[in-house]
Scaffold this active site. Sequence first.
Site, PDB file in Angstrom:
ATOM      1  CE  LYS B 116      -4.547  -1.251   0.992  1.00  0.00           C
ATOM      2  NZ  LYS B 116      -5.854  -0.692   1.098  1.00  0.00           N
ATOM      3  CD  GLU B 199      -6.831   9.098   4.656  1.00  0.00           C
ATOM      4  OE1 GLU B 199      -5.798   8.439   4.544  1.00  0.00           O
ATOM      5  OE2 GLU B 199      -7.964   8.598   4.762  1.00  0.00           O
ATOM      6  CG  HIS B 234     -15.395  -2.597   4.071  1.00  0.00           C
ATOM      7  ND1 HIS B 234     -15.541  -1.232   3.926  1.00  0.00           N
ATOM      8  CD2 HIS B 234     -15.453  -2.827   5.399  1.00  0.00           C
ATOM      9  CE1 HIS B 234     -15.641  -0.683   5.112  1.00  0.00           C
ATOM     10  NE2 HIS B 234     -15.605  -1.622   6.034  1.00  0.00           N
ATOM     11  NE  ARG B 291      -7.553  -9.308  -7.454  1.00  0.00           N
ATOM     12  CZ  ARG B 291      -8.730  -8.712  -7.392  1.00  0.00           C
ATOM     13  NH1 ARG B 291      -9.582  -8.849  -8.387  1.00  0.00           N
ATOM     14  NH2 ARG B 291      -9.088  -7.974  -6.362  1.00  0.00           N
TER      15      ARG B 291
END
Lengths: 170, 498
Positions: B116, B199, B234, B291
């Site tokens: 990440k 954030e 999610h 992918r």
Amino acid sequence: MTYTFKLNEQIYKITLEENEGQIEVEIDGEKLPVDYRKIEDNLYSIILGGQSLTIGVFKKGKKIQVFFDGDLYDLESISEREQKKSSLAASGVQEIKAPMPSRVVKVLKSEGDEVSRDEGVVVIEAMKMESELKSPIAGKVRNVMAKEGDAIEAGTVLMVVVSDTPPASE
Amino acid sequence: MFKKILIANRGEIAVRIIRACRELGVSTVAVYSDADRRSLHVALADEAYHIGGSAPGESYLKKENIIDAALKSGAEAIHPGFGFLSENEAFAEMCEKAGIVFIGPSPEAIRLMGDKITARKIAFDAKVPLVPGSEGAVSDVEASVVANGIGYPLMIKASAGGGGKGMRLVRSKDDFESALRMARSEARSAFGDDSVYVERFVEQPRHIEIQLIADSYGNTLHLFERECSIQRRHQKVIEEAPSGFISAKTRKKMGEVAIKIAKAVKYSGAGTIEFIMDQKQNFYFLEMNTRVQVEHPVTEMITGFDIVKWMIRIAAGEKLPFKQGDIEMNGHAVECRVYAENPATNFMPSPGTIEYLSTPSGPGIRDDSAIYNGCEITSFYDPMLSKLIVWADTREAAIDKMASALREYIVLGVKTNIGFLRRVMADEEFRKCKIDTGYIERHPELINPEARDMKPALIAAAIAMENSTGSGPQSQTAAASNWKLFARRSGVTRSPLA
């Protein structure tokens, strides 16, 4: 023939009878003409008051699954004698069972704890997902069989909850 | 082109890949676990090899066993599908060492985008918008400076965080100091580490992603966007292409930005750049999936581009014969993931045996599935049963088509989300495209609808009882045909329909 079903903790009585070549159902005191055909195993075409319905029904012993309008319903066929017994059980003692092979992640209640209806009592994990099992009744936890980390089979009793209201005498 | 490909996956995606191979004239090798001996991908493949126990860790994640099967069968390439080993850098490397082509990007690209922090840095260097915030943990003084810079509302998050602990939503400057103090103390007690970062809070975020396809000669194209804002836990449940929300200008910008990221890691094959977007069409890089994506069919439907076939062709060294300007989108596609789960119990998986199955068909309807009458849905794998995809000329028409198709979907034996999906298709907000990732939580009535008339269901149950006891009224059993009587008398044939 009269059939008695339990659906969502409610009892329903239905009578099917042939009257001068016509099939009639009686449900909730209402009489309706019905025309049905078995299309293939587990699938019926039913015409009820002019409405054409295609309904899936899968029967295994006393358990009957009905697929109707996108949703699957679990019904139980019960005899007169069982009816009395099950209504006692429904309001008295409730076993919290594993719905599928899974693993116990967390036990949220201990013996003697008060639980409210629909309160989460055990967290299990299966198919990469955690799910919370809820108590269907309000009451007190009588026994805790589940231990965190246990691998459990479908149907394993994880907890027993006793209702705090006296069972209805039906 | 390859002569033989091994598919290191199961379920509907394995079936999808087998079909693509067959159409390309490539023979197929399936691998299967103990639980999957009767699965559809095994039956459809030309060859099949057992690779271990039912748990994914004993089979579909066993790199050596899969490489062994590939070598034994003489497969020249492996398609990993999604999940399992599809984003596993070590597996891609093992394939390379064994002289087998991994159908996907290079191990290096998987590594860079899989981490990440590295991925975020690559995006930052490529000037791709990121959710504005502090780079890493901040002191109290830094935090308030950063906060003033990015504006409100904002989120304070624990660096060591997860599960919502040490997280605080701050709506105005006045609340910042106390929220910071609380977030720190919560983080300290939960993780033993009170470092936090700041954030911007994206309100009512939408999930919008760009499909990419790149060959090994530097040609990188985007195939427009997909919107996947309808999620539970999610996880995506309903996806569509194009998004009914974004402008042509935003679409173009997102495509360009996505291509920049792919080029930065010399990406080849199919990949997806995921973004979150606010209600003003500001979008921010989330991550890259290196992918094929579960929801790739909606892109195929609007572009006519077969993503799985092109993954194979590109891995075999073919060049993309198109330029960006050649790719056009047409109409609208919607995908619903049909899951074996019970929406009423927080979408809990519902394993079991499929006792009856009837699937929709008709123009513009595609069912990517691996289930059949009598097949077993085990608790070892993801509970997705199939993906129902429809295409029509407009979003509204596609939703109507999906609603109609879902009416024909019947599954007995396991609980499914079909009823829930039908209610979403009928929901006014969904139809008006007023969606974001909080949509399902905001609409409990779609999960537990108002009490409905249960008479038909009860009558059907009574009819099934009547039929099973054999006491059904004579008039209801189909009159025996003369053909059947003849067959019975002669005792030579047995009608399969009898």
